[in-house]
Each structure stands twice: as structure tokens, then as C-alpha cells.
Design a protein around this motif. Structure first.
Motif, PDB file in Angstrom:
ATOM      1  N   VAL A  31       0.853  -1.190   0.000  1.00  0.00           N
ATOM      2  CA  VAL A  31       0.000   0.000   0.000  1.00  0.00           C
ATOM      3  C   VAL A  31       0.894   1.247   0.000  1.00  0.00           C
ATOM      4  O   VAL A  31       1.495   1.582   1.008  1.00  0.00           O
ATOM      5  N   CYS A  33       0.518   4.528  -0.048  1.00  0.00           N
ATOM      6  CA  CYS A  33      -0.326   5.696   0.216  1.00  0.00           C
ATOM      7  C   CYS A  33       0.382   6.523   1.282  1.00  0.00           C
ATOM      8  O   CYS A  33       0.520   6.081   2.414  1.00  0.00           O
ATOM      9  N   ILE A  37      -4.990  12.217   3.414  1.00  0.00           N
ATOM     10  CA  ILE A  37      -6.130  12.804   2.704  1.00  0.00           C
ATOM     11  C   ILE A  37      -7.401  12.113   3.215  1.00  0.00           C
ATOM     12  O   ILE A  37      -7.334  10.996   3.717  1.00  0.00           O
ATOM     13  N   CYS A  39      -9.780   9.800   2.956  1.00  0.00           N
ATOM     14  CA  CYS A  39     -10.017   8.676   2.058  1.00  0.00           C
ATOM     15  C   CYS A  39      -9.863   7.374   2.850  1.00  0.00           C
ATOM     16  O   CYS A  39      -8.913   7.244   3.630  1.00  0.00           O
ATOM     17  N   ASP A  40     -10.782   6.431   2.693  1.00  0.00           N
ATOM     18  CA  ASP A  40     -10.638   5.160   3.418  1.00  0.00           C
ATOM     19  C   ASP A  40     -11.289   3.934   2.766  1.00  0.00           C
ATOM     20  O   ASP A  40     -11.481   2.924   3.440  1.00  0.00           O
ATOM     21  N   PRO A  41     -11.636   3.946   1.465  1.00  0.00           N
ATOM     22  CA  PRO A  41     -12.305   2.760   0.926  1.00  0.00           C
ATOM     23  C   PRO A  41     -11.486   1.472   0.999  1.00  0.00           C
ATOM     24  O   PRO A  41     -12.052   0.371   1.039  1.00  0.00           O
ATOM     25  N   CYS A  42     -10.160   1.593   1.048  1.00  0.00           N
ATOM     26  CA  CYS A  42      -9.341   0.375   1.147  1.00  0.00           C
ATOM     27  C   CYS A  42      -9.712  -0.402   2.411  1.00  0.00           C
ATOM     28  O   CYS A  42      -9.761  -1.634   2.400  1.00  0.00           O
ATOM     29  N   PHE A  54      -9.510   2.857  10.652  1.00  0.00           N
ATOM     30  CA  PHE A  54      -8.979   4.215  10.745  1.00  0.00           C
ATOM     31  C   PHE A  54      -9.611   4.895  11.960  1.00  0.00           C
ATOM     32  O   PHE A  54     -10.802   4.763  12.187  1.00  0.00           O
ATOM     33  N   PRO A  61      -3.358   4.465   5.689  1.00  0.00           N
ATOM     34  CA  PRO A  61      -3.734   3.067   5.945  1.00  0.00           C
ATOM     35  C   PRO A  61      -2.575   2.297   6.571  1.00  0.00           C
ATOM     36  O   PRO A  61      -1.418   2.519   6.215  1.00  0.00           O
ATOM     37  N   CYS A  78      -9.196   1.613  -4.592  1.00  0.00           N
ATOM     38  CA  CYS A  78      -8.372   2.752  -4.161  1.00  0.00           C
ATOM     39  C   CYS A  78      -8.376   3.843  -5.229  1.00  0.00           C
ATOM     40  O   CYS A  78      -7.804   3.660  -6.304  1.00  0.00           O
ATOM     41  N   PRO A  79      -8.996   4.993  -4.937  1.00  0.00           N
ATOM     42  CA  PRO A  79      -9.037   6.060  -5.932  1.00  0.00           C
ATOM     43  C   PRO A  79      -7.666   6.655  -6.208  1.00  0.00           C
ATOM     44  O   PRO A  79      -7.445   7.277  -7.242  1.00  0.00           O
ATOM     45  N   GLY A  80      -6.726   6.453  -5.299  1.00  0.00           N
ATOM     46  CA  GLY A  80      -5.374   6.972  -5.481  1.00  0.00           C
ATOM     47  C   GLY A  80      -4.486   6.046  -6.310  1.00  0.00           C
ATOM     48  O   GLY A  80      -3.323   6.365  -6.555  1.00  0.00           O
ATOM     49  N   ALA A  82      -3.049   3.411  -5.472  1.00  0.00           N
ATOM     50  CA  ALA A  82      -1.852   3.305  -4.640  1.00  0.00           C
ATOM     51  C   ALA A  82      -1.611   1.891  -4.107  1.00  0.00           C
ATOM     52  O   ALA A  82      -0.693   1.683  -3.312  1.00  0.00           O
ATOM     53  N   ILE A  83      -2.447   0.925  -4.537  1.00  0.00           N
ATOM     54  CA  ILE A  83      -2.297  -0.421  -3.980  1.00  0.00           C
ATOM     55  C   ILE A  83      -1.904  -1.400  -5.090  1.00  0.00           C
ATOM     56  O   ILE A  83      -2.491  -1.420  -6.179  1.00  0.00           O
TER      57      ILE A  83
HETATM   58  S1  SF4 Z   1      -8.123   3.941  -0.635  1.00  0.00           S
HETATM   59 FE1  SF4 Z   1      -6.065   4.282  -1.507  1.00  0.00          FE
HETATM   60  S2  SF4 Z   1      -5.732   6.501  -1.415  1.00  0.00           S
HETATM   61 FE2  SF4 Z   1      -7.457   6.017  -0.048  1.00  0.00          FE
HETATM   62  S3  SF4 Z   1      -6.522   5.726   1.976  1.00  0.00           S
HETATM   63 FE3  SF4 Z   1      -6.652   3.699   1.026  1.00  0.00          FE
HETATM   64  S4  SF4 Z   1      -4.673   3.403   0.006  1.00  0.00           S
HETATM   65 FE4  SF4 Z   1      -4.862   5.609   0.448  1.00  0.00          FE
END
Ligand code: SF4
Ligand code: SF4
Length: 164
Positions: A31, A33, A37, A39-42, A54, A61, A78-80, A82-83
């Protein structure tokens, strides 16, 4: 550097890299990230409880690599983007990277591509092993690349031959 370029420092990457022992057990999520920001869908994508709850939506995360089974469900959530899921046990010379890929056209299976790093620099040749693009992935296809094992923690995307 991260704030200006979006590229993490090697020290930041080192901190979130699974142990060599964990890599030897099979696929595991990495991960990447690094910015606080909202954001927490992960957290909600993971059915194994590997991504800890969280306390605040701006938290970074935290993943328990021992609970992660490498299923990859979190990648497209993950909208970023990043995973990544890394499988260092795939072969003697090659490992696998599952990564989010939102460019069109999608590559074909067995296509030879160029793996690139987070700065967009070419790292190595890579081969497309699988392309997943189901409705459940919600327009974030997941591509599995085979790359030389030593580049598993460097390759984070790819370009197709001809520069696509
Ligand atoms: S979903 Fe992606 S960008 Fe959002 S907190 Fe989790 S790892 Fe970070
Ligand atoms: S790969 Fe699967 S088990 Fe691992 S963190 Fe992602 S959703 Fe959870």
C-alpha cells in the motif's frame, strides 16, 4: 519530494515494504499511500481485516501483511491507484505485480510491454499475464504483469510498445 512530484522517498517505500519472509509466503498487498487525505475505501474493501480501522478518515492506511492473502480486492477500490499486489513466489526469475490501469486500450494477454517506475522511467521489459476488467472493478481494470524479480518493488505501471 512527495508533495511536489507525487514520488515517494525511498525511506517511505522501505517503511511499507513487506518483509522478505512475508514475500516468500505468497502474494501480498503493498500500500503506497503516503499523504493524509480524507479517504478510506481500502479499509472497507478488505475482507481479511488486514487493513486496520482508521481512527480518523485522514489517517494513512496501516496493513497487517500477515493477515493479507493477496486477493487484490482493494486494488480497484483505491481512488489513489496506490495499492499493488506482489507475488514474489511466481517463478525463479520472475514475479507478478497486480496493478490498477485506467488507460485505454487495455493491453492483451501475453503482450510484451515496458515496466515503468513512479517517475515514469523505464525499468525493464514486462509481460502481461492477465487483464481483469469486470463490472465489479468499476472502471479500474487490474493488470497482472510478470517482471524480473529484482524489479518487483520498482515497477508500478507500464507503457505499451509504441508509447501507449
Ligand atoms: S483507498 Fe487508496 S488513497 Fe485512499 S486511503 Fe486507502 S490506500 Fe490511500
Ligand atoms: S489484497 Fe486482499 S487481503 Fe490483502 S489488503 Fe487487499 S483486500 Fe485485504
Amino acid at each position: 519530494m512527495l508533495e511536489k512530484t507525487g514520488v515517494p522517498e525511498p525511506e517511505q517505500v522501505k517503511k511499507i515494504t513487506p518483509s522478505e519472509e512475508r514475500f516468500q509466503k505468497g502474494p501480498v498487498a503493498v500500500v503506497e499511500c503516503f499523504q493524509n487525505i480524507p479517504c478510506d475505501p481500502c479499509r472497507y474493501a478488505c475482507r481479511q481485516g488486514a487493513i486496520k480501522e482508521f481512527e480518523d478518515i485522514n489517517d494513512l492506511p496501516v496493513i497487517d501483511h500477515e493477515l493479507c492473502n493477496g486477493c487484490g480486492l482493494c486494488i480497484s477500490e483505491c481512488p489513489g491507484l496506490a495499492i499493488f499486489v506482489i507475488d514474489a513466489t511466481y517463478g525463479k526469475e520472475e514475479g507478478l505485480i497486480k496493478l490498477p490501469y485506467e488507460y485505454l486500450p487495455l493491453p492483451g494477454q501475453e503482450e510484451e510491454v515496458t515496466g515503468i517506475d513512479t517517475e515514469g522511467q523505464a525499468v525493464c521489459g514486462a509481460r502481461v499475464v492477465k487483464v481483469q476488467n469486470t463490472k465489479a472493478l468499476d472502471r479500474t481494470p487490474v493488470v497482472t504483469l510478470a517482471v524480473p524479480r529484482q524489479h518487483l518493488m520498482r515497477v508500478r505501471s507500464f507503457v505499451r510498445k509504441g508509447g501507449e
